[in-house]
Design a protein around this motif. Structure first.
Motif, PDB file in Angstrom:
ATOM      1  N   ASP A  23       4.938 -24.844 -27.729  1.00  0.00           N
ATOM      2  CA  ASP A  23       4.741 -24.450 -29.124  1.00  0.00           C
ATOM      3  C   ASP A  23       4.567 -22.937 -29.285  1.00  0.00           C
ATOM      4  O   ASP A  23       4.627 -22.428 -30.410  1.00  0.00           O
ATOM      5  N   LEU A  24       4.361 -22.222 -28.197  1.00  0.00           N
ATOM      6  CA  LEU A  24       4.153 -20.777 -28.293  1.00  0.00           C
ATOM      7  C   LEU A  24       5.346 -20.024 -28.896  1.00  0.00           C
ATOM      8  O   LEU A  24       5.138 -19.198 -29.799  1.00  0.00           O
ATOM      9  N   PRO A  25       6.576 -20.241 -28.463  1.00  0.00           N
ATOM     10  CA  PRO A  25       7.688 -19.483 -29.054  1.00  0.00           C
ATOM     11  C   PRO A  25       7.833 -19.663 -30.573  1.00  0.00           C
ATOM     12  O   PRO A  25       7.953 -18.649 -31.286  1.00  0.00           O
ATOM     13  N   PRO A  26       7.790 -20.894 -31.113  1.00  0.00           N
ATOM     14  CA  PRO A  26       7.889 -20.977 -32.577  1.00  0.00           C
ATOM     15  C   PRO A  26       6.650 -20.441 -33.280  1.00  0.00           C
ATOM     16  O   PRO A  26       6.753 -19.916 -34.396  1.00  0.00           O
ATOM     17  N   MET A  27       5.495 -20.519 -32.645  1.00  0.00           N
ATOM     18  CA  MET A  27       4.289 -19.953 -33.247  1.00  0.00           C
ATOM     19  C   MET A  27       4.430 -18.439 -33.392  1.00  0.00           C
ATOM     20  O   MET A  27       3.997 -17.862 -34.387  1.00  0.00           O
ATOM     21  N   ARG A  28       5.066 -17.819 -32.408  1.00  0.00           N
ATOM     22  CA  ARG A  28       5.242 -16.360 -32.459  1.00  0.00           C
ATOM     23  C   ARG A  28       6.265 -15.940 -33.512  1.00  0.00           C
ATOM     24  O   ARG A  28       6.245 -14.798 -33.962  1.00  0.00           O
ATOM     25  N   LEU A  29       7.139 -16.852 -33.908  1.00  0.00           N
ATOM     26  CA  LEU A  29       8.115 -16.580 -34.959  1.00  0.00           C
ATOM     27  C   LEU A  29       7.505 -16.766 -36.354  1.00  0.00           C
ATOM     28  O   LEU A  29       7.793 -15.999 -37.271  1.00  0.00           O
ATOM     29  N   ALA A  30       6.658 -17.766 -36.494  1.00  0.00           N
ATOM     30  CA  ALA A  30       6.137 -18.161 -37.805  1.00  0.00           C
ATOM     31  C   ALA A  30       5.150 -17.141 -38.378  1.00  0.00           C
ATOM     32  O   ALA A  30       4.426 -16.468 -37.643  1.00  0.00           O
ATOM     33  N   GLY A  31       5.113 -17.091 -39.689  1.00  0.00           N
ATOM     34  CA  GLY A  31       4.182 -16.204 -40.376  1.00  0.00           C
ATOM     35  C   GLY A  31       2.741 -16.651 -40.274  1.00  0.00           C
ATOM     36  O   GLY A  31       1.817 -15.844 -40.379  1.00  0.00           O
ATOM     37  N   LEU A  32       2.541 -17.952 -40.083  1.00  0.00           N
ATOM     38  CA  LEU A  32       1.196 -18.506 -39.883  1.00  0.00           C
ATOM     39  C   LEU A  32       1.252 -19.429 -38.679  1.00  0.00           C
ATOM     40  O   LEU A  32       1.888 -20.483 -38.728  1.00  0.00           O
ATOM     41  N   ALA A  33       0.623 -19.036 -37.603  1.00  0.00           N
ATOM     42  CA  ALA A  33       0.561 -19.842 -36.386  1.00  0.00           C
ATOM     43  C   ALA A  33      -0.810 -20.484 -36.301  1.00  0.00           C
ATOM     44  O   ALA A  33      -1.827 -19.789 -36.375  1.00  0.00           O
ATOM     45  N   VAL A  34      -0.818 -21.813 -36.159  1.00  0.00           N
ATOM     46  CA  VAL A  34      -2.078 -22.548 -36.120  1.00  0.00           C
ATOM     47  C   VAL A  34      -2.139 -23.370 -34.840  1.00  0.00           C
ATOM     48  O   VAL A  34      -1.181 -24.053 -34.477  1.00  0.00           O
ATOM     49  N   ALA A  35      -3.282 -23.318 -34.191  1.00  0.00           N
ATOM     50  CA  ALA A  35      -3.560 -24.153 -33.024  1.00  0.00           C
ATOM     51  C   ALA A  35      -4.595 -25.191 -33.426  1.00  0.00           C
ATOM     52  O   ALA A  35      -5.534 -24.891 -34.161  1.00  0.00           O
ATOM     53  N   VAL A  36      -4.403 -26.420 -32.941  1.00  0.00           N
ATOM     54  CA  VAL A  36      -5.422 -27.440 -33.178  1.00  0.00           C
ATOM     55  C   VAL A  36      -6.615 -27.148 -32.265  1.00  0.00           C
ATOM     56  O   VAL A  36      -6.505 -26.400 -31.296  1.00  0.00           O
ATOM     57  N   ALA A  37      -7.756 -27.743 -32.581  1.00  0.00           N
ATOM     58  CA  ALA A  37      -9.005 -27.433 -31.871  1.00  0.00           C
ATOM     59  C   ALA A  37      -8.911 -27.617 -30.363  1.00  0.00           C
ATOM     60  O   ALA A  37      -9.488 -26.854 -29.605  1.00  0.00           O
TER      61      ALA A  37
END
Length: 183
Positions: free
Chosen positions: A124-138
């Protein structure tokens, strides 16, 4: 009614990012589920989804935010859940989630800052770095948590997705209307 604790003390940066979201993209295993894989004696896979997450996804869509699922695995329960929630953007078997997100953004004519990506593990790291809001679950892997702009209070499959939905609706000024709808 008091603001939920996970919506208290939000930074102006998180609120500004969430206010721009027009597409919320969720990983499935470990994000919409608790990450455990269940197989019956017949080899069929089952998954458990949280009902609160489902309503949150429906409320996002009702408020003009498109929802998508991007997952590396292929699973019939995912297709069933997506159909039940009227999610049309469902991408299974995606080894390159960033490329999939990029193609979806292009198809929807959206900029990366208009997308949120919610995940829990290294793919999930690559799309998180693309997105304007990156969210990780707890309960995300520590590297994923470090890369996130925001982290949920709840774990994947236990209401984390609902927190993200609530955050986006809150940042877009739609919480009061949502509360009134259910009075």
């Amino acid at each position: 009614m008091p603001t939920s604790s996970y919506l208290a003390n939000l930074t102006s940066d998180i609120l500004a990012r969430a206010a721009k979201i027009r597409l919320a993209v969720f990983d499935v295993d470990g994000t919409l589920t608790d990450g455990r894989l269940w197989y019956g004696e017949d080899g069929r896979e089952t998954k458990v989804f949280h009902v609160h997450d489902g309503l949150g996804l429906k409320r996002l869509q009702a408020n003009g935010v498109q929802v998508a699922l991007i997952t590396a695995r292929i699973s019939h329960p995912v297709a069933l859940r997506a159909e039940e929630l009227d999610i049309t953007h469902v991408y299974q078997g995606q080894s390159d989630k960033r490329a999939c997100l990029r193609e979806l953004l292009d198809a929807l004519n959206l900029a990366p800052e208009q997308a949120a990506f919610i995940g829990d593990d290294l793919p999930d790291l690559p799309p998180m770095r693309l997105a304007g809001l990156a969210v990780a679950v707890a309960n995300a892997h520590p590297w994923v948590a470090e890369a996130a702009h925001w982290q949920t209070a709840r774990s994947g499959g236990m209401g984390a997705a609902r927190e993200v939905c609530d955050l986006i609706l809150h940042a877009q000024g739609k919480n009061d209307a949502e509360r009134e709808r259910w009075q």
